[in-house]
Design a protein around this motif. Structure first.
Motif, PDB file in Angstrom:
ATOM      1  N   GLU A  53       0.818  -1.208   0.000  1.00 18.00           N
ATOM      2  CA  GLU A  53       0.000   0.000   0.000  1.00 18.00           C
ATOM      3  C   GLU A  53       0.851   1.257   0.000  1.00 18.00           C
ATOM      4  N   PHE A  56       1.217   1.888  -3.568  1.00 10.90           N
ATOM      5  CA  PHE A  56       0.018   2.504  -4.131  1.00 10.90           C
ATOM      6  C   PHE A  56       0.018   4.012  -3.868  1.00 10.90           C
ATOM      7  N   ILE A  57       0.286   4.375  -2.624  1.00  7.18           N
ATOM      8  CA  ILE A  57       0.285   5.791  -2.247  1.00  7.18           C
ATOM      9  C   ILE A  57       1.358   6.556  -3.013  1.00  7.18           C
ATOM     10  N   GLN A  85      -7.180   6.762   2.851  1.00 11.20           N
ATOM     11  CA  GLN A  85      -7.649   5.417   3.173  1.00 11.20           C
ATOM     12  C   GLN A  85      -6.497   4.416   3.181  1.00 11.20           C
ATOM     13  N   GLU A  86      -5.634   4.482   2.177  1.00 12.48           N
ATOM     14  CA  GLU A  86      -4.540   3.520   2.104  1.00 12.48           C
ATOM     15  C   GLU A  86      -3.564   3.696   3.267  1.00 12.48           C
ATOM     16  N   HIS A  89      -5.019   1.794   6.114  1.00 11.16           N
ATOM     17  CA  HIS A  89      -4.849   0.350   5.931  1.00 11.16           C
ATOM     18  C   HIS A  89      -3.438  -0.073   6.345  1.00 11.16           C
ATOM     19  N   THR A  90      -2.453   0.702   5.900  1.00 10.40           N
ATOM     20  CA  THR A  90      -1.072   0.405   6.268  1.00 10.40           C
ATOM     21  C   THR A  90      -0.903   0.407   7.781  1.00 10.40           C
ATOM     22  N   THR A 144       0.218  -0.344  -9.819  1.00 11.98           N
ATOM     23  CA  THR A 144      -0.819   0.004  -8.840  1.00 11.98           C
ATOM     24  C   THR A 144      -2.210  -0.194  -9.415  1.00 11.98           C
ATOM     25  N   GLU A 148      -4.676  -2.763  -7.663  1.00 10.45           N
ATOM     26  CA  GLU A 148      -5.926  -2.267  -7.083  1.00 10.45           C
ATOM     27  C   GLU A 148      -7.123  -3.086  -7.574  1.00 10.45           C
ATOM     28  N   THR A 151      -6.995  -6.185  -5.306  1.00 15.94           N
ATOM     29  CA  THR A 151      -7.461  -5.950  -3.940  1.00 15.94           C
ATOM     30  C   THR A 151      -8.966  -5.688  -3.897  1.00 15.94           C
ATOM     31  N   HIS A 180     -11.597  -3.066   5.747  1.00 18.38           N
ATOM     32  CA  HIS A 180     -10.626  -2.929   4.664  1.00 18.38           C
ATOM     33  C   HIS A 180     -11.283  -3.261   3.328  1.00 18.38           C
ATOM     34  N   GLU A 184     -11.559  -0.779   0.041  1.00 20.32           N
ATOM     35  CA  GLU A 184     -10.935  -1.133  -1.240  1.00 20.32           C
ATOM     36  C   GLU A 184     -11.934  -0.991  -2.385  1.00 20.32           C
TER      37      GLU A 184
END
Length: 300
Positions: A53, A56-57, A85-86, A89-90, A144, A148, A151, A180, A184
């Motif tokens: 993640e 992703f960010i 949001q990510e 999650h991390t 990513t 995504e 996920t 989560h 997603e």
């Protein structure tokens, strides 16, 4: 259930950023139906998330000032909410992974392996596609976008599959995974929209995103499977009973979470595909209500 939810103003995005506060102190060692195999299957997934993640960010943040999207105010708001949001999650998966250390499962070491694995894959893929004019930033965004989809697909299967939900016998862990999964699906189109705005919808863009998905799925399957076997072996529970439970949970035709993803995963290869073609609106509305994740909620 040891969690507190605070939901913050979404500032024009189509989904909010929720600040979560989970307490994993009372989570048992084998929190998934008392099974080492099932628990380690999910722990192996969790070990992938912190560095995954972060990718992703970083990948979306790195291109948000590209001229193709810099002045797209609506998309910029989506990007900000996506990052928010990510980041949560991390944070929560790091918290759970750390809590598993007290049982001797060395999940932090698996996190470090994941980070090394990601860096090796992204840099070598960049070398491979450099003749096509792709920069490292574009490689990361392409990866990513593909990941995504993975996920979001595993998340929607989790929200639909009552058999898997029932196996999550610990309330804290069940809530964490379902929260989560909801998020997603809320932000499943953000990276894809950024990708299309920058790359367009031509044959090159189509081929690159599909190639990235194939490569990513092979790498994820290999790494997650290795983590499961490593956790079971270190736990001295690498046996046919636990492997059989993993098969039924993950890969059986009728109930498996991985096999249940098949149709939606293949949709990615359809020309003209968009993540919102897979409509989860009603599914998300029901689960947000069930979990107390609606806006203006403060759920403890």
């Amino acid at each position: 259930m040891n969690a507190k939810v605070q939901i913050f103003n979404r500032s024009g995005a189509t989904f909010p950023v929720r600040r979560m506060h989970f307490n994993f102190d009372d989570v048992p060692e084998y929190w998934m139906s008392g099974s080492a195999g099932l628990t380690h299957f999910m722990t192996a997934l969790s070990a992938l998330f912190p560095d995954g993640e972060k990718l992703f960010i970083d990948s979306v943040r790195a291109v948000r000032d590209y001229p193709e999207i810099k002045n797209n105010k609506a998309l910029q708001k989506e990007i900000s909410a996506f990052i928010g949001q990510e980041a949560m999650h991390t944070q929560e998966h790091v918290g759970f992974n750390a809590s598993a250390e007290k049982f001797g499962h060395q999940v932090r070491k698996l996190e470090r392996i994941t980070g090394q694995y990601i860096q090796f894959a992204r840099k070598n893929f960049a070398r491979l596609v450099r003749p096509l004019g792709m920069t490292q930033e574009m490689v990361d965004l392409t990866a990513t976008t593909a990941l995504e989809h993975f996920t979001a697909t595993i998340a929607s299967e989790l929200l639909r599959n009552t058999h898997i939900q029932q196996l999550m016998s610990n309330d804290t862990m069940r809530y964490m995974w379902l929260w989560h999964a909801v998020e997603e699906n809320e932000h499943k189109a953000v990276a894809f929209d950024v990708y299309e705005q920058i790359f367009g919808r031509g044959i090159k863009a189509y081929a690159l995103r599909n190639g990235a998905l194939v490569v990513a799925m092979v790498l994820i399957f290999a790494l997650q499977s290795y983590f499961v076997l490593r956790l079971l072996n270190r736990d001295r529970k690498l046996n046919l009973k636990e492997l059989g439970m993993i098969y039924k949970y993950g890969y059986s035709p009728s109930k498996g979470i991985i096999t249940g993803m098949g149709r939606e995963m293949l949709m990615y290869f359809k020309p003209g595909f968009h993540p919102n073609d897979l409509d989860t609106t009603q599914l998300l509305a029901q689960w947000k209500k069930n979990l107390g994740l609606e806006e203006n909620s403060d759920f403890s």
